[in-house]
Design an enzyme around this catalytic site. Sequence first.
Site, PDB file in Angstrom:
ATOM      1  N   ASP A 264     -28.065  77.657 -14.564  1.00 41.93           N
ATOM      2  CA  ASP A 264     -28.832  78.124 -15.715  1.00 41.93           C
ATOM      3  C   ASP A 264     -29.916  79.089 -15.235  1.00 41.93           C
ATOM      4  OD1 ASP A 264     -30.829  76.526 -14.582  1.00 41.93           O
ATOM      5  OD2 ASP A 264     -30.589  74.925 -16.046  1.00 41.93           O
ATOM      6  N   GLN A 265     -30.835  79.411 -16.106  1.00 40.04           N
ATOM      7  CA  GLN A 265     -31.871  80.384 -15.787  1.00 40.04           C
ATOM      8  C   GLN A 265     -32.759  79.926 -14.632  1.00 40.04           C
ATOM      9  OE1 GLN A 265     -34.320  81.404 -19.141  1.00 40.04           O
ATOM     10  NE2 GLN A 265     -34.695  83.451 -18.353  1.00 40.04           N
TER      11      GLN A 265
END
Length: 141
Positions: free
Chosen positions: A17-18
């Site tokens: 994810d980020q």
Amino acid sequence: MSKEICYEHTVQYYETDQMGIAHHSNYIRWFEEARVHFLDVIGMGYKESEEMGIISPVVAVEANYKNMSYFHDVVVIKVKVTECSGVRLSLEYEVTDKVTGQVRCTGKSKHCFINPEGKIISLKKVVPDKYEELVSMLSAE
């Protein structure tokens, strides 16, 4: 044969994810990768099994997340048999970091065996040698 079989997976960028952490849904995918590898190792590869008319869908799965995995980590997924009735198969998984040995996730999956028409079948009757091999791998816990 060993009672547990190991499979290695390198965490891919798209699985993160980020924050650069492997998304939790990927662990379930890794369980499935490890299960397919496990079946290959014991000589019951998924492709060959399906060609023989044996399908083993997932009927239940659970994951318990312990620590995070990051892009490019290599994780080792240990797979072991906890139940094999011939109709049902239950497996346990432990995902550890290859370098540190730290447990990242543990989990379980349950499967049944069906024919292409969706009818329950028994490995004990269809492929008794593979059934016996799975039973011999039952964890003694």
